[in-house]
Design an enzyme around this catalytic site. Sequence first.
Site, PDB file in Angstrom:
ATOM      1  N   PHE A 231     -77.713 -26.328 -54.727  1.00 21.21           N
ATOM      2  CA  PHE A 231     -79.021 -25.946 -55.265  1.00 21.21           C
ATOM      3  C   PHE A 231     -78.842 -24.688 -56.113  1.00 21.21           C
ATOM      4  O   PHE A 231     -78.731 -23.585 -55.578  1.00 21.21           O
ATOM      5  CB  PHE A 231     -80.009 -25.724 -54.122  1.00 21.21           C
ATOM      6  CG  PHE A 231     -79.896 -26.790 -53.055  1.00 21.21           C
ATOM      7  CD1 PHE A 231     -80.035 -28.124 -53.375  1.00 21.21           C
ATOM      8  CD2 PHE A 231     -79.618 -26.446 -51.740  1.00 21.21           C
ATOM      9  CE1 PHE A 231     -79.912 -29.114 -52.395  1.00 21.21           C
ATOM     10  CE2 PHE A 231     -79.490 -27.411 -50.759  1.00 21.21           C
ATOM     11  CZ  PHE A 231     -79.638 -28.752 -51.092  1.00 21.21           C
ATOM     12  N   ASP A 233     -79.104 -21.555 -57.739  1.00 25.18           N
ATOM     13  CA  ASP A 233     -80.018 -20.420 -57.700  1.00 25.18           C
ATOM     14  C   ASP A 233     -79.296 -19.168 -58.181  1.00 25.18           C
ATOM     15  O   ASP A 233     -78.388 -19.251 -59.011  1.00 25.18           O
ATOM     16  CB  ASP A 233     -80.590 -20.245 -56.281  1.00 25.18           C
ATOM     17  CG  ASP A 233     -79.526 -19.828 -55.250  1.00 25.18           C
ATOM     18  OD1 ASP A 233     -78.319 -19.829 -55.589  1.00 25.18           O
ATOM     19  OD2 ASP A 233     -79.904 -19.483 -54.119  1.00 25.18           O
ATOM     20  N   ASP A 307     -73.817 -26.057 -49.605  1.00 26.79           N
ATOM     21  CA  ASP A 307     -74.814 -25.064 -50.009  1.00 26.79           C
ATOM     22  C   ASP A 307     -75.469 -24.432 -48.782  1.00 26.79           C
ATOM     23  O   ASP A 307     -75.670 -23.219 -48.733  1.00 26.79           O
ATOM     24  CB  ASP A 307     -75.874 -25.714 -50.906  1.00 26.79           C
ATOM     25  CG  ASP A 307     -76.840 -24.703 -51.499  1.00 26.79           C
ATOM     26  OD1 ASP A 307     -77.690 -24.179 -50.744  1.00 26.79           O
ATOM     27  OD2 ASP A 307     -76.745 -24.416 -52.709  1.00 26.79           O
TER      28      ASP A 307
END
Length: 334
Positions: A231, A233, A307
């Site tokens: 993910f 970020d 993750d």
Amino acid sequence: MGSPLFPRESGQFIAEHSRDVFVEEEGVQKVAEMLYNLRHGDDLTAGSWKKANPLAPAALNWVFVVDTMNFSFWSETEGGQCEVTYKGTTYTGYMTLCAAITRAMDEGVPITDPKYFSQLSVEELAHVLRSDNETAMPMLQERHQVLTEGGRVLLEHGGSFRSFISPAGSDARKMAELIVEKIPSYRDEAAYQGRRISFYKRAQILVADCWGIMEARGEGDMANMDWLTMFADYRVPQALVYLGVLRYSDALMQTLKNGELLSSGDRREVEIRGCSIWSVELIRDRLCKLVRERDAQSCGVTSAIIDFYLWPYAKQHHKEMAHIPIHHTRCIYY
């Protein structure tokens, strides 16, 4: 530019053309070995989701509300984050949001009911997300906009997140595609080198959180979990640089150390996120190769599970990696 490349293909395309972010083979091997040594523990299982989300009830509407507003928690001043104290523990960052939503439920606010949150006012949301200190939750207007929009979409599709995703069955890929198709705020896309690319950070984490809840409830497996990437970020890229998996150019490193904001879609921001995705794909491939060669077993570790390990790792080791700057981008995508 046609349809966007999916996140995995986007990551590979970006890594092949990147000018300021580079994937380091030695770091990929090092982290794969590190994860291999953790293969018999709980860190690389569905249980790691619950560890990363201690406040999450096993409720899909709660996850939808939180993940729809799961973006941009960083503070513009050192140590100036908003805080929420819940049951004696003070939270910052993403956990502030989790604590605020759970606190609202305890106070009788129907914050997970789409009938309510599709039409709540900015003032009502400000009260739900109120901070214990002087620093308010950032981007309140944007959080209000995406939450009410998401609520209206759920009402158009059965009135709950479970009914909304039911056409996808228990298929992670179909679920992510449905979320991106129907809910505009989840369309985390950009242009890079003449191609449309995608990251779909919040859509993918929403699917992964659903998987975590289903696993916690014993509701069986979700198909195509290996379709999800990490993910992308701002916290995990820092950990990847710290671990030697990613390397920033001197120019980019200096830009970040100077505190310069990168706009959403900026080439350098796209390269940080895209190379993060691709490097985790390479780590997963290398890890699975180690498991096959050394243990003669198949490997069930997905990029999402990696993750789920790296994000808390970055939080736990934030002091050791403080010399590595986090890139800062104010947007609704992460």
